[in-house]
Design an enzyme around this catalytic site. Sequence first.
Site, short mmCIF file in Angstrom:
data_model
loop_
_atom_site.label_atom_id
_atom_site.label_comp_id
_atom_site.label_asym_id
_atom_site.label_seq_id
_atom_site.Cartn_x
_atom_site.Cartn_y
_atom_site.Cartn_z
N ASN A 7 0.88 -1.43 -0.25
CA ASN A 7 -0.20 0.56 0.03
C ASN A 7 0.72 1.01 -0.03
OD1 ASN A 7 -1.88 1.95 0.04
ND2 ASN A 7 -2.17 1.20 2.78
N HIS A 92 -9.56 0.79 4.66
CA HIS A 92 -8.20 0.88 5.46
C HIS A 92 -8.35 1.74 6.66
CE1 HIS A 92 -4.57 2.38 6.30
NE2 HIS A 92 -3.91 1.57 5.49
N GLU A 94 -6.90 4.51 7.95
CA GLU A 94 -6.83 5.87 7.49
C GLU A 94 -8.61 6.27 7.05
OE1 GLU A 94 -3.47 5.84 5.54
OE2 GLU A 94 -2.74 4.71 7.76
N GLU A 164 -5.86 -5.32 10.39
CA GLU A 164 -4.97 -4.43 10.69
C GLU A 164 -4.84 -3.40 12.18
OE1 GLU A 164 -2.30 -2.54 7.25
OE2 GLU A 164 -4.16 -2.02 6.55
C1 PEP Z 1 -0.88 0.10 6.13
O1 PEP Z 1 -0.75 1.32 5.80
O2 PEP Z 1 -1.76 -0.80 5.60
C2 PEP Z 1 0.53 -0.29 6.75
C3 PEP Z 1 0.38 -1.74 6.94
O3 PEP Z 1 1.13 0.86 7.03
P1 PEP Z 1 2.84 0.67 7.74
O4 PEP Z 1 2.67 -1.27 7.19
O5 PEP Z 1 3.33 1.51 7.74
O6 PEP Z 1 2.18 -0.01 8.90
#
Ligand code: PEP
Length: 249
Positions: A7, A92, A94, A164
Amino acid sequence: MKKIIANFKMNKTNSQVKEYIMKLLPRFDRDDVELVLCPPATSLSIANFLLDGSLIKLGAQNLSDEEEGKNTGDISGEMLKDCGASYVIVGHSERRTKFRENGKAINKKIKIALKNRLKVIFCIGESLTDKNLQKTQEVLKAQIEDGLKGLYENELDNIIIAYEPVWAIGSGKTPLLKEIESSMKLIRKTVANDFSNKAGEKIEIVYGGSVDNKNCNSISKLKDVNGLLIGGACLDPINFSQLLRDVKA
Ligand code: PEP
């Protein structure tokens, strides 16, 4: 086959994406790993052109919850498909927090993505507050149920759940391996309860949140982990190609 989803978030212009792909392509030679690059939507077409003939797949980072018309500034599933995307990230953290995307909108997006023959990388995860209040199970269950509401079991073949934890994204912190394992089991159990035991076993689940060159091997070795979603550590193609070598297939 393990899936690695890169990503880029809101990073890289067209020329930077071009330079990135030119550096990554000769360094990526694994046929036991499916690599999906998710650059910004503005670079999907150029990336599609450059990746033509390679095994690397293309994904988008978001899609509209409407099929067409209105929605100034949005990009439809059909448009993403037309630019060469075969995957799309939905939900996601965010987007859930900053853009207030709720379960209903995420469910609509998933259905539109599937209708346009895009595979969905469906992100779920608990916040630090949820974790501290021991609400992880409850939150993951609700996110899965809201997101997958109304889907037929066979549509799960085109869904990858990305676990996540919100507190792990971009923070340099990761859960303990046993915590990742227990969340993976919970996700499988929830899918089994909502669909069938077979669906719970079959669903692909990837882990995301501060995966780097040091931890990618141990996390990818976990039995229930079918791959990784990587943000920060994918941005440098040389570093990322090293990480890709260390992933356990
Ligand atoms: C993400 O943005 O989905 C992510 C996993 O970021 P990072 O690997 O930087 O934690």
